[in-house]
Design an enzyme around this catalytic site. Structure first.
Site, PDB file in Angstrom:
ATOM      1  N   GLY A 270       0.807  -1.204   0.000  1.00  0.00           N
ATOM      2  CA  GLY A 270       0.000   0.000   0.000  1.00  0.00           C
ATOM      3  C   GLY A 270       0.847   1.263   0.000  1.00  0.00           C
ATOM      4  O   GLY A 270       1.801   1.394  -0.770  1.00  0.00           O
ATOM      5  N   HIS A 271       0.517   2.167   0.904  1.00  0.00           N
ATOM      6  CA  HIS A 271       1.106   3.509   0.909  1.00  0.00           C
ATOM      7  C   HIS A 271       2.334   3.617   1.812  1.00  0.00           C
ATOM      8  O   HIS A 271       2.900   4.690   1.954  1.00  0.00           O
ATOM      9  CB  HIS A 271       0.031   4.504   1.368  1.00  0.00           C
ATOM     10  CG  HIS A 271       0.380   5.953   1.163  1.00  0.00           C
ATOM     11  ND1 HIS A 271       0.768   6.469  -0.057  1.00  0.00           N
ATOM     12  CD2 HIS A 271       0.393   7.008   2.027  1.00  0.00           C
ATOM     13  CE1 HIS A 271       1.005   7.766   0.069  1.00  0.00           C
ATOM     14  NE2 HIS A 271       0.794   8.116   1.317  1.00  0.00           N
ATOM     15  N   TRP A 272       2.755   2.509   2.420  1.00  0.00           N
ATOM     16  CA  TRP A 272       3.785   2.549   3.458  1.00  0.00           C
ATOM     17  C   TRP A 272       4.903   1.577   3.128  1.00  0.00           C
ATOM     18  O   TRP A 272       5.225   0.692   3.906  1.00  0.00           O
ATOM     19  CB  TRP A 272       3.135   2.199   4.795  1.00  0.00           C
ATOM     20  CG  TRP A 272       3.619   2.991   5.955  1.00  0.00           C
ATOM     21  CD1 TRP A 272       4.466   4.057   5.952  1.00  0.00           C
ATOM     22  CD2 TRP A 272       3.269   2.774   7.330  1.00  0.00           C
ATOM     23  NE1 TRP A 272       4.662   4.528   7.234  1.00  0.00           N
ATOM     24  CE2 TRP A 272       3.927   3.756   8.091  1.00  0.00           C
ATOM     25  CE3 TRP A 272       2.452   1.860   7.984  1.00  0.00           C
ATOM     26  CZ2 TRP A 272       3.811   3.833   9.485  1.00  0.00           C
ATOM     27  CZ3 TRP A 272       2.327   1.941   9.362  1.00  0.00           C
ATOM     28  CH2 TRP A 272       2.999   2.917  10.112  1.00  0.00           C
TER      29      TRP A 272
END
Length: 291
Positions: A270-272
């Site tokens: 995801g975003h991490w």
């Protein structure tokens, strides 16, 4: 007889520092974490989520860099964690870039490598445009330039949940946001949720100021696509295939614009990226910085 030397793991409290900066119209106190004593310095810039901090974003990435001989600085951006509060009515990217300039001036650092996640990526690009002579290499994850996605409706699902959390900072809204923040939410623990909630609620002024900033200027992170060609520093762009905050086509705009950029996409991410795939992320960063 062989003697084994063990070193204590680095902690947030052990590395915590404060400095007052004066850079242009900024006069404020910044908090940062400082680890290692290498000749080269890596600065890490966190994202814009409620309760974010340099340590919360990058605690899985500091020790490998320190062990490889780098000094590592984690800057808490103005309006986050233990840094001073602020309402931003202009470009948040440029505000953070000025804060970073003030910090490295205060620390007498001529040139730094920058790792930026999300808002930190936007800020790293703004810094590279404003102060190109102060940049070594750039690592950008989930951010770097604004502008709409060509494939995903804007604002994205994740950004809507982030904005909702700022307005109603509850554990329920935090869990909703974090569920789409990473690819596999089963990796998130109750301890992580509680720590993030405590960080948020400890600084309600930061939450309120973020909302005021968005009301004053909804475009906090302007599209820098037309200027990306000015950034000649070597850049490693890292993205999650499943990023539901900043879609994958943002990474393509970065490598299209920056002449010395390369891209790595993590599957099932995801975003991490620096947290979800920490071990491989750390190896890639070390290799990129060394060669």
């Amino acid at each position: 007889m062989t003697t084994t030397v063990t070193t204590e793991p680095l902690s947030e409290a052990q590395t915590s520092r404060f400095v007052r900066i004066q850079e242009g119209d900024l006069n404020l106190q910044l908090h940062y974490n400082d680890a290692g004593e290498g000749r080269e310095t890596v600065v890490m810039l966190h994202g814009s989520g409620p309760g974010a901090s340099g340590w919360a974003n990058f605690n899985r990435n500091v020790e490998p860099l320190v062990a490889a001989g780098y000094r590592v600085i984690l800057m808490d951006c103005p309006g986050w964690s233990k840094s001073d509060p602020i309402v931003c009515t202009g470009s948040r990217s440029e505000l953070n870039a000025r804060a970073l300039k003030g910090l490295i001036d205060a620390l007498a650092l001529e040139r730094v490598h920058i790792i930026g996640n999300s808002m930190g990526g936007h800020s790293a690009v703004a810094f590279a445009l404003a102060y190109p002579e102060r940049v070594g290499k750039l690592i950008l994850m989930g951010g770097g330039t604004g502008g709409p996605s060509q494939f995903v409706p804007m604002p994205t699902e994740g950004i809507k949940l982030l904005d909702g959390l700022y307005r109603e900072p509850t554990i329920e809204n935090l869990k909703k946001m974090m569920a789409v923040f990473v690819f596999d939410p089963s990796s998130l623990t109750e301890a992580l949720f509680q720590a993030r909630l405590e960080n948020m609620l400890a600084r309600r002024d930061h939450l309120e100021n973020f909302v005021k900033s968005q009301q004053a200027n909804p475009r906090q992170f302007p599209d820098q696509s037309p200027r990306l060609g000015e950034i000649t520093a070597p850049a490693l762009v890292i993205w999650g295939r499943d990023d539901r905050f900043v879609p994958l086509d943002g990474s393509l705009r970065l490598i299209w614009g920056m002449p010395n950029a390369e891209l790595h996409v993590f599957n099932r991410c995801g975003h991490w990226a620096q947290w979800e795939h920490a071990d491989k992320f750390n190896r890639m960063v070390l290799d990129f910085l060394a060669h």
